[in-house]
Design a protein around this motif. Structure first.
Motif, PDB file in Angstrom:
ATOM      1  N   LEU A   6       0.820  -1.239   0.373  1.00 22.39           N
ATOM      2  CA  LEU A   6      -0.209   0.224   0.095  1.00 22.39           C
ATOM      3  C   LEU A   6       0.509   1.275   0.055  1.00 22.39           C
ATOM      4  CD1 LEU A   6      -2.923  -1.360   2.084  1.00 22.39           C
ATOM      5  CD2 LEU A   6      -2.912  -0.932  -0.029  1.00 22.39           C
ATOM      6  N   LEU A   7       2.160   1.429   0.800  1.00 19.92           N
ATOM      7  CA  LEU A   7       2.815   2.679   0.342  1.00 19.92           C
ATOM      8  C   LEU A   7       3.421   2.647  -0.506  1.00 19.92           C
ATOM      9  CD1 LEU A   7       4.308   1.955   4.270  1.00 19.92           C
ATOM     10  CD2 LEU A   7       3.128   3.944   3.578  1.00 19.92           C
ATOM     11  N   CYS A   8       4.070   1.790  -1.123  1.00 21.44           N
ATOM     12  CA  CYS A   8       4.713   1.716  -2.504  1.00 21.44           C
ATOM     13  C   CYS A   8       3.609   2.191  -3.742  1.00 21.44           C
ATOM     14  CB  CYS A   8       4.675   0.495  -3.290  1.00 21.44           C
ATOM     15  SG  CYS A   8       6.717   0.014  -2.408  1.00 21.44           S
ATOM     16  N   VAL A   9       2.296   1.833  -3.275  1.00 25.22           N
ATOM     17  CA  VAL A   9       1.219   2.502  -4.217  1.00 25.22           C
ATOM     18  C   VAL A   9       1.117   3.533  -4.326  1.00 25.22           C
ATOM     19  CG1 VAL A   9      -1.499   2.361  -4.842  1.00 25.22           C
ATOM     20  CG2 VAL A   9      -0.051   0.464  -4.681  1.00 25.22           C
ATOM     21  N   ALA A  61       3.898  10.490  -6.990  1.00 23.05           N
ATOM     22  CA  ALA A  61       5.670  10.533  -8.286  1.00 23.05           C
ATOM     23  C   ALA A  61       4.857  10.767  -9.364  1.00 23.05           C
ATOM     24  CB  ALA A  61       5.861   9.444  -7.655  1.00 23.05           C
ATOM     25  N   VAL A  62       3.736  10.935  -9.825  1.00 21.09           N
ATOM     26  CA  VAL A  62       3.140  10.916 -10.995  1.00 21.09           C
ATOM     27  C   VAL A  62       2.197  11.924 -11.355  1.00 21.09           C
ATOM     28  CG1 VAL A  62       3.606   8.686 -11.807  1.00 21.09           C
ATOM     29  CG2 VAL A  62       1.180   8.878 -11.076  1.00 21.09           C
ATOM     30  N   GLY A  63       1.987  12.474 -10.409  1.00 18.14           N
ATOM     31  CA  GLY A  63       0.642  13.699  -9.593  1.00 18.14           C
ATOM     32  C   GLY A  63      -1.126  13.026  -9.466  1.00 18.14           C
ATOM     33  N   GLY A  64      -1.059  11.819  -9.492  1.00 18.81           N
ATOM     34  CA  GLY A  64      -2.687  11.005  -8.934  1.00 18.81           C
ATOM     35  C   GLY A  64      -3.013  10.175  -9.740  1.00 18.81           C
ATOM     36  N   ILE A  65      -3.888   9.981  -9.447  1.00 19.92           N
ATOM     37  CA  ILE A  65      -4.821   8.321 -10.077  1.00 19.92           C
ATOM     38  C   ILE A  65      -5.059   8.177 -11.580  1.00 19.92           C
ATOM     39  CG2 ILE A  65      -6.847   8.897  -9.364  1.00 19.92           C
ATOM     40  CD1 ILE A  65      -4.825   5.680  -9.044  1.00 19.92           C
ATOM     41  N   GLY A 124       4.770   0.892 -13.454  1.00 16.59           N
ATOM     42  CA  GLY A 124       5.303   1.200 -15.043  1.00 16.59           C
ATOM     43  C   GLY A 124       4.896   2.533 -15.368  1.00 16.59           C
ATOM     44  N   ALA A 125       3.603   2.978 -14.718  1.00 20.36           N
ATOM     45  CA  ALA A 125       2.897   4.470 -14.956  1.00 20.36           C
ATOM     46  C   ALA A 125       4.446   5.966 -14.710  1.00 20.36           C
ATOM     47  CB  ALA A 125       2.007   5.723 -14.216  1.00 20.36           C
ATOM     48  N   TYR A 126       5.200   5.406 -13.427  1.00 21.19           N
ATOM     49  CA  TYR A 126       6.322   6.228 -13.283  1.00 21.19           C
ATOM     50  C   TYR A 126       7.367   6.287 -13.856  1.00 21.19           C
ATOM     51  CZ  TYR A 126      10.632   7.476 -10.167  1.00 21.19           C
ATOM     52  OH  TYR A 126      11.456   8.309  -9.807  1.00 21.19           O
ATOM     53  N   ILE A 127       7.515   4.275 -14.671  1.00 20.49           N
ATOM     54  CA  ILE A 127       8.330   4.781 -15.846  1.00 20.49           C
ATOM     55  C   ILE A 127       8.542   5.928 -17.056  1.00 20.49           C
ATOM     56  CG2 ILE A 127       9.757   3.032 -17.915  1.00 20.49           C
ATOM     57  CD1 ILE A 127       9.478   1.248 -15.020  1.00 20.49           C
ATOM     58  N   VAL A 128       6.593   5.901 -17.865  1.00 23.05           N
ATOM     59  CA  VAL A 128       6.373   6.340 -18.834  1.00 23.05           C
ATOM     60  C   VAL A 128       7.184   7.735 -18.703  1.00 23.05           C
ATOM     61  CG1 VAL A 128       5.014   7.684 -19.660  1.00 23.05           C
ATOM     62  CG2 VAL A 128       4.729   5.076 -19.113  1.00 23.05           C
ATOM     63  N   ALA A 129       6.804   8.513 -16.970  1.00 24.77           N
ATOM     64  CA  ALA A 129       6.633  10.232 -16.544  1.00 24.77           C
ATOM     65  C   ALA A 129       8.151  10.326 -16.583  1.00 24.77           C
ATOM     66  CB  ALA A 129       6.099   9.827 -15.641  1.00 24.77           C
ATOM     67  N   PRO A 167      12.442  -2.077  -5.583  1.00 21.15           N
ATOM     68  CA  PRO A 167      12.826  -2.071  -4.592  1.00 21.15           C
ATOM     69  C   PRO A 167      13.526  -0.459  -5.723  1.00 21.15           C
ATOM     70  CG  PRO A 167      13.866  -3.658  -5.537  1.00 21.15           C
ATOM     71  CD  PRO A 167      12.177  -4.212  -5.965  1.00 21.15           C
ATOM     72  N   LYS A 168      13.906  -0.825  -6.100  1.00 22.00           N
ATOM     73  CA  LYS A 168      14.810   0.913  -6.803  1.00 22.00           C
ATOM     74  C   LYS A 168      13.284   1.884  -7.141  1.00 22.00           C
ATOM     75  CE  LYS A 168      18.831  -0.974  -8.589  1.00 22.00           C
ATOM     76  NZ  LYS A 168      19.936  -0.425  -7.694  1.00 22.00           N
ATOM     77  N   PHE A 169      12.507   1.481  -7.160  1.00 21.56           N
ATOM     78  CA  PHE A 169      11.363   2.843  -6.936  1.00 21.56           C
ATOM     79  C   PHE A 169      11.695   3.066  -5.728  1.00 21.56           C
ATOM     80  CE2 PHE A 169       6.965   4.062  -5.792  1.00 21.56           C
ATOM     81  CZ  PHE A 169       7.027   5.550  -6.104  1.00 21.56           C
ATOM     82  N   VAL A 170      11.167   2.131  -4.702  1.00 21.46           N
ATOM     83  CA  VAL A 170      11.335   2.722  -2.938  1.00 21.46           C
ATOM     84  C   VAL A 170      12.482   2.736  -2.986  1.00 21.46           C
ATOM     85  CG1 VAL A 170      11.145   1.202  -1.225  1.00 21.46           C
ATOM     86  CG2 VAL A 170      10.032   0.892  -2.940  1.00 21.46           C
ATOM     87  N   LEU A 171      13.572   2.996  -3.315  1.00 21.56           N
ATOM     88  CA  LEU A 171      15.431   3.977  -2.799  1.00 21.56           C
ATOM     89  C   LEU A 171      15.128   5.279  -3.596  1.00 21.56           C
ATOM     90  CD1 LEU A 171      17.967   1.149  -2.725  1.00 21.56           C
ATOM     91  CD2 LEU A 171      16.518   2.197  -0.500  1.00 21.56           C
ATOM     92  N   ALA A 172      14.822   5.198  -4.347  1.00 21.72           N
ATOM     93  CA  ALA A 172      14.556   6.544  -5.038  1.00 21.72           C
ATOM     94  C   ALA A 172      13.687   7.472  -4.341  1.00 21.72           C
ATOM     95  CB  ALA A 172      14.605   6.247  -6.908  1.00 21.72           C
ATOM     96  N   ASN A 173      12.000   7.223  -4.244  1.00 21.54           N
ATOM     97  CA  ASN A 173      11.055   7.804  -3.352  1.00 21.54           C
ATOM     98  C   ASN A 173      10.466   7.831  -2.638  1.00 21.54           C
ATOM     99  OD1 ASN A 173      10.066   9.054  -6.276  1.00 21.54           O
ATOM    100  ND2 ASN A 173      11.028   6.993  -6.792  1.00 21.54           N
ATOM    101  N   LEU A 174      10.958   6.994  -1.679  1.00 21.75           N
ATOM    102  CA  LEU A 174      10.570   6.872  -0.651  1.00 21.75           C
ATOM    103  C   LEU A 174      11.672   8.037   0.777  1.00 21.75           C
ATOM    104  CD1 LEU A 174       8.747   5.015  -2.025  1.00 21.75           C
ATOM    105  CD2 LEU A 174       8.139   3.947   0.496  1.00 21.75           C
ATOM    106  N   PRO A 175      10.782   8.104   1.939  1.00 21.46           N
ATOM    107  CA  PRO A 175      11.486   8.104   2.933  1.00 21.46           C
ATOM    108  C   PRO A 175      12.163   7.802   3.731  1.00 21.46           C
ATOM    109  CG  PRO A 175       9.147   8.995   3.612  1.00 21.46           C
ATOM    110  CD  PRO A 175       9.285   8.090   2.864  1.00 21.46           C
ATOM    111  N   HIS A 176      12.860   7.748   4.760  1.00 21.60           N
ATOM    112  CA  HIS A 176      13.705   6.906   5.586  1.00 21.60           C
ATOM    113  C   HIS A 176      12.683   6.334   6.323  1.00 21.60           C
ATOM    114  CE1 HIS A 176      17.833   6.773   3.510  1.00 21.60           C
ATOM    115  NE2 HIS A 176      17.607   8.328   3.202  1.00 21.60           N
ATOM    116  N   GLY A 177      12.735   5.999   6.776  1.00 19.91           N
ATOM    117  CA  GLY A 177      12.219   4.901   7.646  1.00 19.91           C
ATOM    118  C   GLY A 177      10.908   4.007   7.069  1.00 19.91           C
ATOM    119  N   VAL A 178      10.506   4.568   6.656  1.00 23.98           N
ATOM    120  CA  VAL A 178       8.855   3.981   5.725  1.00 23.98           C
ATOM    121  C   VAL A 178      10.396   2.565   4.129  1.00 23.98           C
ATOM    122  CG1 VAL A 178       7.356   4.136   3.267  1.00 23.98           C
ATOM    123  CG2 VAL A 178       7.969   5.645   5.173  1.00 23.98           C
TER     124      VAL A 178
END
Length: 552
Positions: A189-192, A198-202, A307-312, A333-344
Motif C-alpha cells: 500500500l505504501l508503494c502504491v 510521484a506521477v501526479g495522481g490516480i 509502470g506509469a512512473y517509468i513513462v513519466a 526496490p529501486k523505486f522505493v529507494l528513489a522516492n520513499l522517505p527513510h523509515g518507510v
C-alpha cells in the motif's frame, strides 16, 4: 538505506526470533513441531497460506510482469476458488481421516512404500530448488539496492529464517506468516500511495500506464508483447502459437496447478492438517480462495503505478540495467529507494524480507517433516518409530539441514526466466500435473495399482520435460494439464496388466458417494462451494471490464 531503515529491519528480525522461541518453548514431539498440536486457528492458517504464496516472487515478479506484459497475470487467479472446492471435496478429507503428518503416507497406504518414497524425494528436490529461486530473488535485491554482496545477502536471509523456524516449528511458521502478511500488505500500500503521488495522481496513472510498452521498447530496444489494461487475452490458445499467457492456458493450467499445489504439496497441506478439524481446514481454504484476488489485484496495481512512473521518468529505467541485461525484478526496490522517505524504506525492505521468509519457513519445515516421516522413520528408525525424547531434536536438525540446502540452490537458479515469479511456476509445472494425477488415481479409482501409478507419474513428468526442451512454443501452463492426463491415462492403462488391489486394501482410501455425510461436517459446505464458484465468475467479469473501462 540509513540507520533508521536498518533499525526497522533489525527490530523486525529480533521480534521474529523472540516470538518463535516463545511459541516453541513448550513443544515436546513431532505432533507439536510439525502440526502445532492440531490447535491452530483456521483464520491464521488461511492468512499463512496466502502469505506463503505472496512471496518475494510476487512482490518482485508480478510488478515486473505487469510492466513488461500488462495485466494478463490476473487471469491466473480465476481458477483459485474452484481449485479450493476440488481440494475440499476430494483430497483433504482423506488426509484428515488418516491423521497424517506427511501426505505422502497416503500413497504408501494406497500404492506401497516405493511410491511414497519416490514422490516424497521428488517433492524434496523440486521444492528445495524452487525455494532457491525465492532466496535468489531477495538476495539480488539486497545486492543491487543495499550493496550487500550476493553471498552475504543469501546467508542473512537464510540464517534468520532457519533460526526462527527451528525454534518454533509449524506454530511459529503460521503466526509469523500472519504478522508478515500484515507487514507485506502495508508495504504494498505504501508503494502504491507514493507511486501515485510521484506521477501526479490516480488519473495520471491511468493515462500513462498504457504507454509503458512503447517507452520500454524505445529505451531498451526490446520488443515486448504489452497488453496494457487488457486483463483477458482470448487471441490465442498457447498450444504452439507462443501465447504463454492467453486466457485458456491460464484458466485450465492454473486450475490444475493450484489443485496440485494446495492439495498435493506438503508445504501447503501440512498447515491445513494443523487445524482443529475438517471444518476449520475448509474455512482456511475458503478464506484463501476468496482473499487472494484482492491481494493479487493490489500488488498488480502497484506494478501499474510503477509502470506509469517509468513513462513519466524514462531515465529511471537505467537503474534497472545490470551486467546481465535489464532486470525488471528490481523495479519495486529501486523505486522505493528513489522516492520513499527513510523509515518507510526500512518498512518496505522488511516487507520484502517478510515475503521471502514466509515462503522459506514453511518450505524447510515441510521438507524436514517429509524427510523424517518418509525417509528416516521408514528406513533408519528401529521398528519404524522414533523415541519421543528424540523427535524434537531430530526435527530441528533436519530443519537446519534443509534450510542450508535451499539457500545453496539459490546460487544456481538465476537464468531460468527473466521474471522470478515465472521461474517458480515454470519449475513446479513440470511435476504438478503428474503428482495430482497420482493422488487422484488413488482416491478416484479402484483399479489403478502401484505399477500403473508409478509408470504414469514418470511418463507425465518425462513428457513435460520433453515439451520444455522440444516444444518451447507450448505454454508451460499447459504442462499442468497435459502432465495430469498423460499420467492418469497411462496409469489406468498400465494397471490393467497387473492384479487389481483388494477391497480390504482400498477401505478408507477411495472416494465413494455419500462420503460427505460420513465426515459429519458442522457447516453447509455445498452452499459455500456455490459461493466460491460464483466468485470465479465475478473475477472474470471484473477483469473482462478492466480493458474497455480503462482504455486497454
Amino acid at each position: 538505506m540509513n540507520g533508521i531503515d536498518w533499525s526497522v529491519v533489525i527490530v523486525y528480525i529480533a521480534g521474529m526470533v523472540f516470538m518463535s522461541w516463545y511459541l516453541g518453548r513448550k513443544q515436546t514431539d513431532m505432533q507439536d513441531y510439525y502440526l502445532g498440536g492440531n490447535d491452530l486457528s483456521w483464520w491464521a492458517i488461511g492468512i499463512s497460506t496466502m502469505a506463503t504464496q505472496c512471496s518475494t516472487n510476487s512482490l518482485l515478479g508480478a510488478p515486473a510482469f505487469i510492466i513488461t506484459a500488462g495485466l494478463l497475470w490476473l487471469q491466473y487467479e480465476f481458477a483459485v476458488p474452484v481449485a479450493m472446492i476440488v481440494i475440499m471435496v476430494y483430497l483433504l478429507p482423506f488426509y484428515r481421516k488418516l491423521k497424517l503428518v506427511s501426505i505422502y503416507e497416503y500413497l504408501e497406504l494406497r500404492f506401497g512404500v516405493g511410491t511414497r518414497t519416490l514422490l516424497s524425494l521428488l517433492f524434496q528436490v523440486l521444492r528445495a530448488f524452487a525455494t532457491g529461486v525465492t532466496v535468489y530473488g531477495i538476495a539480488i535485491v539486497l545486492q543491487e539496492i543495499v550493496g550487500i554482496p550476493f553471498i552475504y545477502s543469501v546467508i542473512l536471509l537464510g540464517v534468520v529464517t532457519i533460526i526462527y523456524d527451528m525454534l518454533g516449528g509449524m506454530t511459529s511458521v503460521v503466526y509469523s506468516d500472519v504478522i508478515q502478511m500484515g507487514v507485506l500488505y502495508l508495504g504494498i500500500l505504501l508503494c502504491v500511495v507514493y507511486s501515485v503521488m510521484a506521477v501526479g495522481g490516480i488519473n495520471e496513472v491511468f493515462t500513462l500506464f498504457p504507454q509503458v510498452g512503447g517507452v520500454l521498447a524505445k529505451v531498451t530496444g526490446e520488443t515486448l508483447a504489452f497488453s496494457g489494461f487488457a486483463a483477458i487475452d482470448l487471441t490465442g490458445h498457447g498450444l504452439g502459437d507462443g501465447k504463454t499467457f492467453a486466457f485458456w492456458p491460464m484458466l485450465f493450467g492454473g486450475l490444475f496447478l493450484y489443485v496440485s499445489y494446495y492439495g498435493c504439496d506438503q508445504t501447503q497441506v501440512q498447515r491445513e492438517l494443523s487445524s482443529k478439524d475438517l471444518d476449520d481446514t475448509n474455512l482456511s481454504l475458503m478464506l484463501n480462495g476468496l482473499s487472494r484476488f484482492p491481494l493479487v489485484l493490489t500488488y498488480c496495481f502497484m506494478g501499474v503505478c510503477i509502470g506509469a512512473y517509468i513513462v513519466a521518468n524514462p531515465q529511471f529505467l537505467q537503474s534497472l540495467r545490470t551486467d546481465s541485461g535489464w532486470e525488471y525484478n528490481l523495479a519495486v526496490p529501486k523505486f522505493v529507494l528513489a522516492n520513499l522517505p527513510h523509515g518507510v524504506i526500512g518498512l518496505v525492505i522488511v516487507a520484502l524480507f517478510s515475503a521471502a521468509m514466509s515462503s522459506l519457513d514453511s518450505t524447510i519445515n515441510s521438507l524436514s517433516a517429509t524427510t523424517i516421516k518418509d525417509i528416516y522413520e521408514q528406513f533408519f528408525a528401529e521398528d519404524g518409530k522414533i523415541p519421543e525424547e528424540k523427535q524434537l531434536m531430530l526435527s530441528r536438525v533436519m530443519t537446519v539441514f534443509w534450510g542450508v540446502a535451499c539457500v545453496g540452490f539459490s546460487f544456481v537458479v538465476g537464468d531460468i526466466s527473466k521474471s522470478v515469479i515465472e521461474s517458480v511456476n515454470k519449475i513446479g509445472s513440470l511435476a504438478n500435473g503428474p503428482i495430482l494425477a497420482l493422488f487422484l488415481m488413488g482416491i478416484l479409482t479402484r483399479r489403478v495399482n502401484s505399477q500403473g501409478a508409478v509408470i504414469g507419474l514418470l511418463t507425465g513428468f518425462a513428457g513435460n520435460v520433453a515439451l520444455w526442451v522440444y516444444a518451447p512454443t507450448v505454454s508451460w501452463l499447459w504442462w499442468n494439464v497435459i502432465g495430469f492426463f498423460s499420467s492418469f491415462i497411462t496409469g489406468a492403462l498400465v494397471s490393467l496388466a497387473f492384479p487389481a488391489p483388494t477391497a480390504e486394501k482400498l477401505e478408507g482410501l477411495v472416494y465413494y458417494r455419500g462420503v460427505a455425510a460420513d465426515l459429519e461436517y458442522k457447516r453447509d459446505w455445498p452452499r459455500n462451494y456455490a459461493i466460491m464458484a460464483a466468485y470465479t465468475v465475478v473475477m472474470i467479469g471484473i477483469c473482462w471490464a478492466l480493458g474497455p473501462a480503462l482504455g486497454g
